[in-house]
Write an enzyme that holds these catalytic residues in place. Structure first.
Site, short mmCIF file in Angstrom:
data_model
loop_
_atom_site.label_atom_id
_atom_site.label_comp_id
_atom_site.label_asym_id
_atom_site.label_seq_id
_atom_site.Cartn_x
_atom_site.Cartn_y
_atom_site.Cartn_z
N GLY A 15 0.81 -1.22 0.00
CA GLY A 15 0.00 0.00 0.00
C GLY A 15 0.84 1.26 0.00
O GLY A 15 2.07 1.22 -0.06
N SER A 126 -0.30 4.54 17.54
CA SER A 126 -0.62 5.95 17.39
C SER A 126 -1.43 6.10 16.12
O SER A 126 -1.15 5.44 15.11
CB SER A 126 0.65 6.80 17.29
N HIS A 159 -8.35 14.81 3.77
CA HIS A 159 -7.55 13.72 3.21
C HIS A 159 -7.98 13.44 1.76
O HIS A 159 -9.02 13.91 1.31
CB HIS A 159 -7.72 12.43 4.02
N LYS A 163 -9.39 7.69 1.03
CA LYS A 163 -9.35 7.30 2.45
C LYS A 163 -10.70 6.76 2.89
O LYS A 163 -11.74 7.37 2.64
CB LYS A 163 -8.93 8.48 3.32
#
Length: 269
Positions: A15, A126, A159, A163
């Site tokens: 990816g 995170s 974004h 996404k």
């Protein structure tokens, strides 16, 4: 590859983020790519991961053998999908290997699973591995403490059109920081606005999501008062910023005791 370098197994290597990590690892002085895992049905199986990432051939072909990849690594970096998390954790626990989880869109049950797994292995989790974004988190906390009670607060998340999750993991983290710092709850959060609105609740926090074009990732937190406006913004110019942070997190984990760490711990913030 030098045996003195940390051996990094990458899950989800085909990816966008995987390619960025492979590229950064190719010039790292401390770590190297030991394996790159893709799904069993991937069209990239057997392909050289370096060539796929737009760099020279690196001799590490995409494989679907998760167990072998984890077993031979010093640390694992997972940027696959949230559906694969259980398999990743199981393999890492079995082989006692630390893991960096960069996958977003995790459910609350999966976040709980990270806490359980962290009793046996080191985990860095995170929603954003960028050093700059983690400074955004810290600055947001500081601003909230200084002026949050007297401000109208809004979060903007922009974004690329591909996404899949919204709001982004970064926007969700910003929301969590604000709620915790200001002692508010999810009932104070509103996602977008439309129609005829009542007067703004002073404790309200708005989140606005854009999905358009090829934007890598922009986030802004606004603090509005009657006298002034503070805008704290981070704009990602290159996915390599997330790759650099992820690799730094992996190097942080090697040899560290089990526990659930965030990027604040990695960066010493």
């Amino acid at each position: 590859m030098s045996d003195s370098k940390y051996q990094i197994a990458l899950i989800g290597g085909s990816g966008r983020m995987g390619r960025a990590i492979i590229t950064v690892l190719s010039s790292s002085s401390k770590s190297t790519l030991s394996s790159s895992v893709v799904s069993g049905g991937s069209v990239f199986l057997g392909m050289d991961s370096g060539l796929h990432s737009g760099i020279k051939q690196n001799g590490v072909n995409f494989s679907s053998d998760l167990e072998a990849a984890v077993r031979s690594a010093d640390c694992v970096i997972d940027f696959s999908t949230y559906q694969n998390l259980d398999f990743t954790l199981k393999a890492c626990i079995q082989h006692r290997k630390p893991v960096v989880i960069g996958t977003t869109g995790l459910t609350e049950l999966q976040k709980d699973a990270l806490k359980v797994a962290s009793k046996e292995i080191g985990i860095v989790y995170s929603p954003n591995m960028s050093i700059g974004v983690n400074l955004l988190f810290k600055l947001t906390e500081i601003a909230a403490k200084a002026m949050g009670e007297n401000s109208d607060i809004e979060i903007q998340d922009i974004h690329h059109r591909h996404k899949k999750d919204a709001p982004s993991g970064t926007a969700e983290k910003l929301k969590s920081i604000l709620l915790e710092t200001l002692g508010r709850t999810s009932k104070n959060v509103i996602h977008g606005r439309h129609g005829i609105l009542k007067e703004r609740d002073p404790r309200e926090i708005g989140i606005h999501t854009f999905r358009a074009g090829e934007v890598i990732g922009d986030h802004t937190v606004y603090f509005f008062t009657p006298e002034e406006r503070i805008e704290i913004t981070h704009r990602a110019q290159d996915r390599k910023t997330f790759a650099v942070g992820s690799i730094h997190a992996a190097e942080f984990l090697v040899g560290r005791k089990p526990g659930l760490y965030d990027m604040f711990a990695v960066l010493g913030l």
